[in-house]
Design a protein around this motif. Structure first.
Motif, PDB file in Angstrom:
ATOM      1  N   LEU A   1      -6.447  -4.187   3.759  1.00  0.00           N
ATOM      2  CA  LEU A   1      -6.460  -3.710   5.147  1.00  0.00           C
ATOM      3  C   LEU A   1      -7.472  -4.491   5.994  1.00  0.00           C
ATOM      4  O   LEU A   1      -7.210  -4.770   7.169  1.00  0.00           O
TER       5      LEU A   1
ATOM      6  N   ASN B   1       0.831  -1.206   0.000  1.00  0.00           N
ATOM      7  CA  ASN B   1       0.000   0.000   0.000  1.00  0.00           C
ATOM      8  C   ASN B   1       0.863   1.252   0.000  1.00  0.00           C
ATOM      9  O   ASN B   1       0.581   2.221  -0.698  1.00  0.00           O
TER      10      ASN B   1
ATOM     11  N   ASP C   1       4.860   6.178   5.374  1.00  0.00           N
ATOM     12  CA  ASP C   1       5.130   6.662   4.013  1.00  0.00           C
ATOM     13  C   ASP C   1       4.864   8.152   3.936  1.00  0.00           C
ATOM     14  O   ASP C   1       4.391   8.763   4.896  1.00  0.00           O
TER      15      ASP C   1
ATOM     16  N   LYS D   1       1.884   1.789  -3.385  1.00  0.00           N
ATOM     17  CA  LYS D   1       0.809   2.165  -4.298  1.00  0.00           C
ATOM     18  C   LYS D   1       0.357   3.601  -4.103  1.00  0.00           C
ATOM     19  O   LYS D   1       0.029   4.306  -5.049  1.00  0.00           O
ATOM     20  N   TYR D   2       0.294   4.022  -2.823  1.00  0.00           N
ATOM     21  CA  TYR D   2      -0.307   5.331  -2.544  1.00  0.00           C
ATOM     22  C   TYR D   2       0.728   6.433  -2.308  1.00  0.00           C
ATOM     23  O   TYR D   2       0.434   7.421  -1.659  1.00  0.00           O
TER      24      TYR D   2
ATOM     25  N   SER E   1      -8.110  -4.126  -4.504  1.00  0.00           N
ATOM     26  CA  SER E   1      -9.339  -4.895  -4.292  1.00  0.00           C
ATOM     27  C   SER E   1     -10.156  -4.353  -3.129  1.00  0.00           C
ATOM     28  O   SER E   1     -11.312  -4.700  -2.962  1.00  0.00           O
TER      29      SER E   1
ATOM     30  N   ARG F   1     -12.771   1.425  -0.729  1.00  0.00           N
ATOM     31  CA  ARG F   1     -11.617   2.100  -1.318  1.00  0.00           C
ATOM     32  C   ARG F   1     -11.940   3.583  -1.295  1.00  0.00           C
ATOM     33  O   ARG F   1     -13.027   3.988  -1.672  1.00  0.00           O
ATOM     34  N   SER F   2     -10.985   4.386  -0.831  1.00  0.00           N
ATOM     35  CA  SER F   2     -11.319   5.809  -0.720  1.00  0.00           C
ATOM     36  C   SER F   2     -11.402   6.418  -2.111  1.00  0.00           C
ATOM     37  O   SER F   2     -10.808   5.930  -3.067  1.00  0.00           O
TER      38      SER F   2
ATOM     39  N   SER G   1      -8.116   7.209  -3.865  1.00  0.00           N
ATOM     40  CA  SER G   1      -7.384   6.132  -4.548  1.00  0.00           C
ATOM     41  C   SER G   1      -8.108   5.707  -5.818  1.00  0.00           C
ATOM     42  O   SER G   1      -7.484   5.333  -6.810  1.00  0.00           O
TER      43      SER G   1
HETATM   44  P1  ADP Z   1      -6.665  -1.584  -1.851  1.00  0.00           P
HETATM   45  O1  ADP Z   1      -5.333  -0.965  -1.595  1.00  0.00           O
HETATM   46  O2  ADP Z   1      -6.572  -2.848  -2.608  1.00  0.00           O
HETATM   47  O3  ADP Z   1      -7.650  -0.626  -2.369  1.00  0.00           O
HETATM   48  P2  ADP Z   1      -6.743  -1.874   1.011  1.00  0.00           P
HETATM   49  O4  ADP Z   1      -7.697  -2.548   1.907  1.00  0.00           O
HETATM   50  O5  ADP Z   1      -5.321  -2.273   1.116  1.00  0.00           O
HETATM   51  O6  ADP Z   1      -7.284  -2.014  -0.455  1.00  0.00           O
HETATM   52  O7  ADP Z   1      -6.835  -0.331   1.298  1.00  0.00           O
HETATM   53  C1  ADP Z   1      -8.102   0.271   1.404  1.00  0.00           C
HETATM   54  C2  ADP Z   1      -8.001   1.748   1.058  1.00  0.00           C
HETATM   55  O8  ADP Z   1      -7.228   2.408   2.069  1.00  0.00           O
HETATM   56  C3  ADP Z   1      -7.304   2.032  -0.203  1.00  0.00           C
HETATM   57  O9  ADP Z   1      -8.192   1.976  -1.308  1.00  0.00           O
HETATM   58  C4  ADP Z   1      -6.763   3.436   0.015  1.00  0.00           C
HETATM   59  O10 ADP Z   1      -7.789   4.365  -0.271  1.00  0.00           O
HETATM   60  C5  ADP Z   1      -6.484   3.461   1.500  1.00  0.00           C
HETATM   61  N1  ADP Z   1      -5.049   3.231   1.805  1.00  0.00           N
HETATM   62  C6  ADP Z   1      -4.485   2.095   2.177  1.00  0.00           C
HETATM   63  N2  ADP Z   1      -3.165   2.258   2.428  1.00  0.00           N
HETATM   64  C7  ADP Z   1      -2.910   3.560   2.205  1.00  0.00           C
HETATM   65  C8  ADP Z   1      -1.718   4.361   2.274  1.00  0.00           C
HETATM   66  N3  ADP Z   1      -0.534   3.868   2.645  1.00  0.00           N
HETATM   67  N4  ADP Z   1      -1.827   5.697   2.003  1.00  0.00           N
HETATM   68  C9  ADP Z   1      -3.022   6.219   1.638  1.00  0.00           C
HETATM   69  N5  ADP Z   1      -4.166   5.512   1.564  1.00  0.00           N
HETATM   70  C10 ADP Z   1      -4.125   4.195   1.829  1.00  0.00           C
END
Ligand code: ADP
Length: 595
Positions: A555, A492, A520, A495-496, A551, A539-540, A543
């Motif tokens: 988390l 994550n 991060d 990715k973010y 998916s 998912r926010s 993102s």
């Molecule tokens: P995914 O990453 O596959 O969408 P996750 O359950 O891992 O699903 O994360 C859920 C949501 O939390 C993500 O869609 C994102 O919006 C937010 N998120 C997770 N990790 C981070 C991060 N390190 N920084 C910012 N937002 C995050």
């Protein structure tokens, strides 16, 4: 959603409120309902007593007529007329009227009799008219009961019928007097007679006219404002003689008292019952000592022409009690209705909330399917692309070859991670997930996960910092499961973090807990979403809009695994931008000694 709200409003909320209002209005009428029911009950008592007293009077008259007939069987009418006061004098003022209209009083006469005859002579001998209330035995084929029912306030008759009867009885009556108003005002009167005048009306008539239409009857009249009764009979065998027995006022009262004693209902602690005379004064009452505002009974029944303007009246001895019980019933009803309404509304709101939750979840699942399909496709495409490139020119350049291989490896790991996440989540949902927990040192597990990941992170331009407290980290855990959490958090962070690419893995122990933090400088998590990002499929928007694939399970899975190990995963905003995800796990020994 608006449709759901509309359905909720139309099908649940509005009908419940309408029902509630109706029920509450009914509840508010309780006092009137209770009063009416009680009144009906007691009205029956006063009706019956009034009927009974009337019955007793007519019975007495019949007895008198029979005595006259028995005497006539033995003697001439003229002789009987002369001896009449001697024979029946002790019952009242006994007298006869001969066919010429002359009052025959005979010899033995009392003072009462003298006074009565003197006061009534001109009326009795038909030379003057007086106000009278005649009742003929024969005018009522149904007997006493019919008469009484017709004259009680609650009965079917009413004014008109009574006037007709009066007219039928005294056909030659010169005039029917207008009814006078009642002396009393019952708290609850039958609806048809509310504020009605007393249903008996006097006629102006002489004795002969008042007694001409029947063979037997009773005549009530007021003499010096006191009620007297005259029983009379005109037997055919008496050749025009009328025999009569008059009860002066005191005798009438005594007669009524006797009838009342025999007929009044048994004593009831809640009520008092009385017979009131024409001045609304009690003549007889039960219990004997009870007092009341005599003009304000709860219910009352007139006795009719036999005792004009006399009433049987019933009083509530504790009038507040009725209101009290009505209040109690109302209160209980209010409470019940309130409770039922709240239950309906709460139930409706819950159903609506649940439906909304399911709708959102369904929406998230749909998004999930499309996200996962996408995420499966991307690594597969890269693997295929780099495998083809490798086949074409990878063998000649070892540096390129190892780069391609690393990419292929990483992409397959990503694929594996995704598939593992989905499968594990599905297993957890079905409660089929099992761990292979055992006491381990978690330090090497973390180190391993970190090292397999940082090559790729570095390739992607990340600065990676390993800031771990010295081992050992003694925990009882499934190392693969914990490793899955850390890898999800690192992935994550990668990715973010589109711009400032740094990742720190920081660990420390405190209060018997191992803390593993992944820091991060990425896009961060919007305020208010810190908890929601842990919901499955969530998912926010950030993102989603930034096009990062995922998916929405990583988390949720991380938190579930941590919880199954007695730990937690939480998020905190990182001062200066970015995120901190913190995994805590309970240590087997609270204060591990560095190895
Ligand atoms: P995914 O990453 O596959 O969408 P996750 O359950 O891992 O699903 O994360 C859920 C949501 O939390 C993500 O869609 C994102 O919006 C937010 N998120 C997770 N990790 C981070 C991060 N390190 N920084 C910012 N937002 C995050």
């Amino acid at each position: 959603m608006t449709r759901l709200a509309a359905v909720f409003l139309v099908a649940v909320f509005l009908p419940s409120v309408a029902l509630g209002i109706l029920a509450l209005r009914t509840a508010a009428d309780q006092q009137a309902i209770l009063e009416r029911q009680t009144a009906e009950l007691y009205q029956n008592e006063t009706d019956a007593l009034a009927a009974g007293i009337g019955d007793a009077i007519l019975g007495s008259q019949r007895e008198f007529a029979q005595q006259v007939r028995d005497l006539l069987a033995r003697m001439e009418p003229r002789i009987l007329a002369w001896d009449f006061s001697k024979l029946l004098g002790e019952k009242g003022v006994a007298f006869a009227i001969d066919p010429d209209g002359v009052v025959v009083t005979g010899e033995s006469r009392t003072m009462d009799a003298e006074a009565f005859i003197a006061a009534n002579r001109s009326f009795l001998s038909n030379t003057a008219e007086a106000e009278v209330f005649p009742t003929a035995q024969s005018a009522f084929s149904n007997g006493v009961k019919g008469r009484i029912e017709g004259t009680t306030l609650g009965g079917k008759g009413g004014d008109e019928e009574i006037r007709n009867r009066a007219a039928a009885v005294g056909k030659q009556a010169s005039k029917v007097m207008p009814p006078v108003s009642r002396k009393i005002a019952p708290a609850v009167a039958p609806p048809t007679t509310e504020s009605a005048p007393s249903p008996v009306a006097a006629q102006i008539s002489d004795f002969q006219s008042a007694t001409s239409t029947a063979a037997d009857g009773v005549l009530a009249r007021f003499s010096q404002n006191r009620l007297e009764l005259i029983f009379w009979t005109r037997p055919p065998e008496a050749h025009g003689h009328v025999f009569a027995l008059a009860l002066p006022a005191d005798a009438v009262a005594a007669f009524v008292r006797e009838a009342f004693a025999a007929l009044a209902p048994a004593e009831n602690p809640a009520t008092g019952i009385a017979v009131l005379d024409e001045n609304a004064k009690p003549v007889a009452r039960r219990p004997a000592n009870f007092e009341a505002d005599w003009r304000r009974p709860f219910v009352a029944t007139g006795i009719g022409e036999l005792l004009p303007h006399w009433e049987v009246a019933l009083y509530l001895r504790e009038p507040g009690r009725l209101a009290e019980s009505a209040r109690l019933v109302t209160l209980t009803l209010f409470l019940l209705v309130g409770l039922a309404l709240s239950a309906i509304l709460a139930g409706g709101a819950f159903v609506a909330w649940d439906a909304r939750r399911h709708m959102l979840l369904a929406q998230k699942k749909t998004d999930f399917v499309s996200n996962v399909s996408h995420e499966l496709k991307t690594p597969l495409t890269s693997i295929r692309m780099f495998a083809e490139m490798l086949e074409r020119d990878g063998a000649t350049d070892p540096a390129r070859r190892s780069k391609y291989l690393r990419i292929i490896l990483h992409e397959s790991e990503r694929l594996t991670r995704l598939i593992n996440n989905v499968l594990d989540f599905a297993r957890m949902e079905r409660h089929q997930h099992s761990y292979r927990k055992r006491p381990i040192d978690l330090f090497p597990v973390l180190q391993d996960a970190w090292e397999t990941h940082i090559d790729h992170l570095r390739d992607a331009g990340f600065t990676c910092e390993w800031d771990a407290a010295p081992p050992p980290y003694p925990v009882t855990a499934d190392p693969d499961a914990i490793s899955q959490i850390v890898v999800n958090l690192l992935s994550n962070a990668e990715k973010y973090s589109p711009d400032q690419k740094t990742v720190i893995l920081h660990t420390f122990t405190a209060n018997g807990l191992l803390h593993v933090e992944v820091l991060d400088r990425g896009i961060g998590v919007r305020s208010g979403e810190s908890e929601r990002i842990f919901e499955a499929f969530h998912r926010s928007d950030d993102s989603l809009s930034s096009g990062v694939q995922g998916s929405g399970l990583g988390l949720a899975l991380a938190r579930r695994i941590a919880a199954d190990h007695g730990g937690t995963v939480t998020h905190r905003d990182r001062p200066g931008g970015g995120s901190i995800f913190i995994l805590t796990l309970p240590l087997d020994s609270p204060d591990p000694q560095p190895a």
